[in-house]
Design a protein around this motif. Structure first.
Motif, PDB file in Angstrom:
ATOM      1  N   ARG A  24       7.750   5.862   4.817  1.00 51.67           N
ATOM      2  CA  ARG A  24       6.702   4.989   4.286  1.00 51.67           C
ATOM      3  C   ARG A  24       6.387   3.867   5.266  1.00 51.67           C
ATOM      4  O   ARG A  24       5.222   3.506   5.451  1.00 51.67           O
ATOM      5  CB  ARG A  24       7.137   4.377   2.950  1.00 51.67           C
ATOM      6  N   GLU A  81       0.831  -1.212   0.000  1.00 50.31           N
ATOM      7  CA  GLU A  81       0.000   0.000   0.000  1.00 50.31           C
ATOM      8  C   GLU A  81       0.869   1.267   0.000  1.00 50.31           C
ATOM      9  O   GLU A  81       0.507   2.272  -0.605  1.00 50.31           O
ATOM     10  CB  GLU A  81      -0.933   0.005   1.221  1.00 50.31           C
ATOM     11  N   VAL A  82       2.021   1.213   0.686  1.00 47.40           N
ATOM     12  CA  VAL A  82       2.909   2.381   0.710  1.00 47.40           C
ATOM     13  C   VAL A  82       4.058   2.238  -0.295  1.00 47.40           C
ATOM     14  O   VAL A  82       5.107   2.865  -0.154  1.00 47.40           O
ATOM     15  CB  VAL A  82       3.475   2.643   2.122  1.00 47.40           C
ATOM     16  N   ASP A  83       3.854   1.397  -1.308  1.00 48.51           N
ATOM     17  CA  ASP A  83       4.825   1.224  -2.401  1.00 48.51           C
ATOM     18  C   ASP A  83       6.178   0.721  -1.935  1.00 48.51           C
ATOM     19  O   ASP A  83       7.217   1.186  -2.412  1.00 48.51           O
ATOM     20  CB  ASP A  83       5.032   2.544  -3.172  1.00 48.51           C
ATOM     21  N   ASP A 138       2.446  12.680  -2.303  1.00 48.10           N
ATOM     22  CA  ASP A 138       1.583  12.053  -3.317  1.00 48.10           C
ATOM     23  C   ASP A 138       0.986  10.751  -2.788  1.00 48.10           C
ATOM     24  O   ASP A 138      -0.201  10.477  -2.970  1.00 48.10           O
ATOM     25  CB  ASP A 138       2.380  11.761  -4.603  1.00 48.10           C
ATOM     26  N   LEU A 139       1.855   9.971  -2.135  1.00 53.44           N
ATOM     27  CA  LEU A 139       1.411   8.702  -1.573  1.00 53.44           C
ATOM     28  C   LEU A 139       0.314   8.928  -0.534  1.00 53.44           C
ATOM     29  O   LEU A 139      -0.724   8.255  -0.533  1.00 53.44           O
ATOM     30  CB  LEU A 139       2.610   8.002  -0.922  1.00 53.44           C
ATOM     31  N   ARG A 171      -2.928   9.783  -2.183  1.00 50.19           N
ATOM     32  CA  ARG A 171      -3.571   8.627  -2.803  1.00 50.19           C
ATOM     33  C   ARG A 171      -4.242   7.741  -1.752  1.00 50.19           C
ATOM     34  O   ARG A 171      -5.404   7.359  -1.876  1.00 50.19           O
ATOM     35  CB  ARG A 171      -2.509   7.806  -3.554  1.00 50.19           C
ATOM     36  N   GLU A 217       7.121  12.701  -3.287  1.00 52.42           N
ATOM     37  CA  GLU A 217       6.657  11.308  -3.402  1.00 52.42           C
ATOM     38  C   GLU A 217       5.794  10.905  -2.211  1.00 52.42           C
ATOM     39  O   GLU A 217       4.741  10.292  -2.362  1.00 52.42           O
ATOM     40  CB  GLU A 217       7.860  10.356  -3.477  1.00 52.42           C
TER      41      GLU A 217
END
Lengths: 575, 323
Positions: free
Chosen positions: A150, A128-130, A183-184, A187, A180
């Motif tokens: 993250r 979920e947090v890339d 943005d995360l 989202r 980044e």
């Protein structure tokens, strides 16, 4: 469920820290709480999560949906909400995770009980947090700052809260990483339709990310409204001053319209309007009666007896005439092929760096953490020895007369046991000057004579940085190196220091090397700029040319990452 | 880096650290051996002690101890003996040093372990409680107690305990090491309390500081704000605070083993501390050498153990080692 905070008062041992605080956040909405240090914004977050330090108490009510909590009940009153329904993301990803526990364990700890043992669930949360699955088995120190934040975000979200409070969640990160992570956050917030309270000192971040902005000052709400209402048509003189102090990225201005003075400490907040002593519109009433928060027709609010109307809006400071880079003068120092290796396993800190500084110039070096910009400064000043390469000075003056440095954090750069006067006299002696020049030195940096007797601790951050600048200028060096001199200062104080540096450049005969991560700041100060990345110079040229039309991919990325670029440059009509 | 090669680096670190310990002990043994020659007077006469001497007797001593050989060959001969457990004969009692030490080492080791166990079981938990309740009456009371503990001289504490628990209340024996087993334990309680008192106060303060420092960390605030149960947060804090505490405990053990002299003398215990004291008075050099070397070995091995635990406990140190 919407979050409502009513009548928050936070009281510390020396008096009220937050008074008169109301706020609400709806699901899916982002509210930014903006303020300088000492505004009480972090204390508000701590009060809402029951994390107030010892000796600090809160009063007021917190409502989340049907649940009402009396904040006077102390930390235990919030136990039912904390984590399960409200979660907090802290500023520093380097300290907010336990250093000796694996990331997976730390995420799993807050998962709902039936999922705690599930490796698949941890993997899903990392996704979920890339982040890749391997992070679960890693320790925080093995990750970069952005990755750690993250992990922290995944941990904060593990209990699936309805409200996330981010206390400066990207302040410790580089600007590209910051983008980044923001943005995360955006989202995930949309996917979970979570309420987000974003606490930040960065006006660009607030304007770019928030649906609604609350401006705090000295523990009080001064103004609320949308980004445009607060930054384009501010009602409160403080909000206007804050906006004007923020250096523009798209142009160089002659002087930043800085607010005078600094944020009062909690026990020094005056009667009446807390902002009155720094306000040009203040009258007797402002100094005796505290203005209530009034709501305007468009829904914005301001606590001011004399709110700014449409006619009072100051036009943005115009672009100053571009000073041509001093192409005529000779080189003061020439750095050729400088390389620095700290250890065999680490990448090169400096990789074949060549920089030329002409006498009388103001040269900027821009880069993120790890770019090598500070190592370059330290080599230049003699605090580090380069592995190879040449630093060639045009003069053969003693080192103290050649170059002096101003560091980022003035509090640790000044000896706490030494009075301001003693520190400056020592620096004057180093340059072979008489101590009788102490008075004029203080005056030069805009400090009153009686500050000579004070200790650094009794000074505000901005005043301490003025002392540090005076100390560096005392031996009359040819080159003044400033390494991030304004990045630990509040916006309004940052503007004062930038104005001071520009003023000193006009009045005195020295050359400036200004190192910063902040493109808007470098634009205000430097005529020529070098962009550094991973130990290399990737682009150089006149500041105006590079910041108007960046060529290198990295410079462009840096430029695009600056928070607020979308909001201020894109305009509101075509967004 | 692959985990196999990281594990290899850790093994290499352990071997290097072991080798360093051996080198250190060799250096200590060299200094210890030199004692004989650094002591004022003729070594042969010193080895003879107060017995009547004649040129013949001295010559036989010289021959027995190879005193006419070159210094290094004497050292290596002595070291060879030491490695086989032979420290020579006591000058005073004319019995093998190893025999003399055997019983006494056990007494001192039992005393040190008992005092260490008391320190760990009492001072560490109290330090944790004091940190968790920092500023409370309990914390302040214990902190004042710790200052007294650090400041009070061992012999004074020993005498007070002797008087109160041994004489007035008659709960514990006041003299000797007992007859082994439970009786031995019975005899060692008061001496161990005495020994643990000052050291425990120090460990209490260190534990309190370590836990308090961790409680102040962001990760604790973050854990609480995520709604982790207090038990889980506590475990997390203790796991972090363990690292500085284990270091101090290692130092404490070395100190306890080497610092029993006053307590042994006060309680008339037949340990190596009291033996060392009387042997120094008597210039019984072989015994002094043996005890010094033994104490040094215990301290060096404890330091080695602490270093290894450190590597196991802190992933950051492990990563540095593996690099």
């Amino acid at each position: 469920m919407s979050l409502q905070l009513r009548d928050l008062v936070v009281t510390g041992p020396s008096g009220p820290i937050v008074t008169r605080m109301d706020l609400s956040v709806q699901p899916g909405q982002t509210v930014a709480l903006v303020g300088e240090s000492g505004s009480g914004k972090s204390m508000t977050a701590k009060a809402m999560t029951g994390l107030l330090p010892r000796g600090v108490t809160a009063a007021g009510t917190l409502a989340l949906g049907d649940t009402m909590v009396d904040l006077a009940g102390g930390p235990s009153a919030l136990a039912g909400l904390r984590g399960q329904r409200i979660s907090l993301l802290l500023q520093n990803p380097f300290t907010s995770l336990s250093p000796v526990h694996r990331c997976g364990v730390q995420i799993a700890a807050a998962l709902p009980a039936h999922l705690r043992k599930s490796a698949e669930e941890v993997e899903r949360r990392l996704r979920e947090v890339d982040l890749p699955q391997r992070v679960a088995e890693q320790y925080p120190f093995e990750l970069s700052g952005g990755m750690r934040q993250r992990v922290a975000l995944a941990a904060a979200l593990a209990s699936d809260p309805e409200v996330l409070i981010g206390d400066e969640p990207t302040t410790a990160l580089d600007v590209t990483t910051q983008r980044e992570v923001l943005d995360l956050l955006e989202r995930i917030q949309a996917e979970r339709s979570m309420a987000l309270l974003l606490i930040t000192h960065d006006l660009g971040v607030a304007r770019e990310r928030a649906d609604r902005i609350l401006v705090m000052y000295a523990g009080r709400l001064m103004e609320t409204g949308s980004g445009d209402e607060v930054f384009v048509r501010p009602r409160h003189p403080y909000a206007a001053g804050l906006r004007d102090s923020d250096p523009p990225l798209d142009r160089r201005v002659a002087q930043l319209p800085a607010l005078q003075g600094s944020v009062p400490r909690p026990w020094d907040v005056p009667n009446g309007c807390a902002f009155a002593p720094r306000c040009s519109r203040a009258d007797d009433r402002c100094r005796t009666d505290e203005p209530p928060l009034e709501t305007f027709a468009d829904g914005a609010q301001a606590a001011c007896w004399h709110p700014l109307g449409a006619d009072d809006q100051r036009p943005p400071a115009p672009a100053a005439e571009v000073v041509a880079a001093g192409a005529a003068s000779d080189a003061l120092v020439t750095i050729t092929g400088l390389t620095k290796r700290f250890s065999d396993s680490a990448p090169l800190a400096l990789d074949d760096v060549s920089v030329m500084i002409r006498a009388g110039e103001a040269v900027g070096i821009v880069g993120e953490s790890g770019s090598g910009k500070t190592t370059l400064a330290r080599c230049l000043i003699g605090l580090e020895t380069a592995t190879s390469g040449i630093i060639e000075w045009a003069s053969d003056l003693p080192p103290a007369r050649r170059a002096q440095i101003v560091f980022q954090d003035p509090t640790s750069a000044l000896n706490p046991a030494m009075s301001v006067g003693a520190a400056l006299e020592e620096a004057l002696r180093a340059g072979g000057r008489s101590r009788s020049e102490l008075g004029s030195l203080l005056e030069l940096v805009g400090l009153p004579q009686e500050y000579a007797r004070r200790r650094p601790r009794a000074l505000s951050g901005g005043e301490q940085q003025r002392v540090a600048i005076a100390r560096a200028l005392a031996p009359q060096p040819q080159l003044l190196v400033c390494d991030e001199p304004v990045s630990s200062l509040d916006v309004s104080v940052q503007a004062q220091i930038l104005n001071l540096l520009k003023d000193l450049l006009d009045r005195l005969d020295f050359t400036l090397l200004f190192i910063t991560h902040d493109l808007a700041v470098v634009r205000q100060v430097a005529t020529r700029v070098y962009v550094m990345s991973q130990g290399k110079v990737v682009e150089e040229g006149a500041t105006e040319a590079i910041l108007t039309n960046p060529q290198h991919a990295y410079t462009r990325q840096l430029f695009a990452s600056v928070p607020g670029v979308r909001a201020s440059q894109g305009g509101s009509s075509d967004d | 880096m692959s985990s196999a090669s990281a594990r290899g680096s850790v093994v290499r670190f352990v071997l290097v650290r072991l080798a360093a310990t051996v080198v250190l002990l060799l250096a200590v043994s060299f200094v210890v051996f030199s004692l004989l020659h650094l002591t004022p007077g003729d070594p042969a006469r010193n080895l003879l002690g107060p017995k009547p001497s004649s040129p013949e007797i001295l010559a036989s001593i010289r021959a027995q101890y190879h005193l006419d050989d070159p210094f290094f060959s004497q050292y290596f001969r002595w070291l060879g003996g030491v490695l086989h457990g032979d420290f020579g004969r006591s000058i005073r009692s004319d019995t093998p040093v190893t025999e003399l030490l055997a019983d006494r080492v056990v007494v001192t080791a039992q005393l040190a372990f008992l005092a260490f166990a008391m320190t760990v079981l009492v001072a560490v938990p109290l330090g944790i409680v004091a940190a968790v309740r920092a500023g409370s009456t309990i914390d302040r009371t214990m902190s004042v107690g710790a200052i007294i503990g650090v400041g009070a001289p061992t012999y004074a504490v020993g005498l007070i305990l002797l008087y109160v628990f041994g004489v007035s209340l008659d709960l514990f024996p006041v003299y000797g090491s007992g007859d082994g087993g439970l009786d031995r334990l019975w005899h060692l309680v008061l001496p161990a309390v005495t020994l643990a008192f000052g050291v425990g106060a120090l460990v209490f303060k260190l534990t309190r500081t370590a836990v308090l420092g961790e409680l102040d960390q962001d990760y604790v605030a973050f854990a609480v704000s995520r709604g982790l149960e207090p038990r889980r947060v506590r475990t997390m804090v203790l796991r972090n605070a363990f690292i500085p505490v284990i270091t101090s405990l290692g130092l404490v053990f070395g100190f306890l083993f080497g610092g029993t002299i006053l307590v042994e003398v006060t309680f008339a215990l037949q340990g190596i501390g009291s033996l060392l004291a009387s042997s120094v008075t008597f210039k019984d050099i072989p015994v002094v050498q043996a005890i010094t070397l033994l104490t040094a070995a215990v301290i060096a091995l404890t330091a080695l153990a602490v270093d290894l635990i450190y590597v196991g406990a802190d992933p950051r140190v492990r990563a540095r080692v593996a690099r």
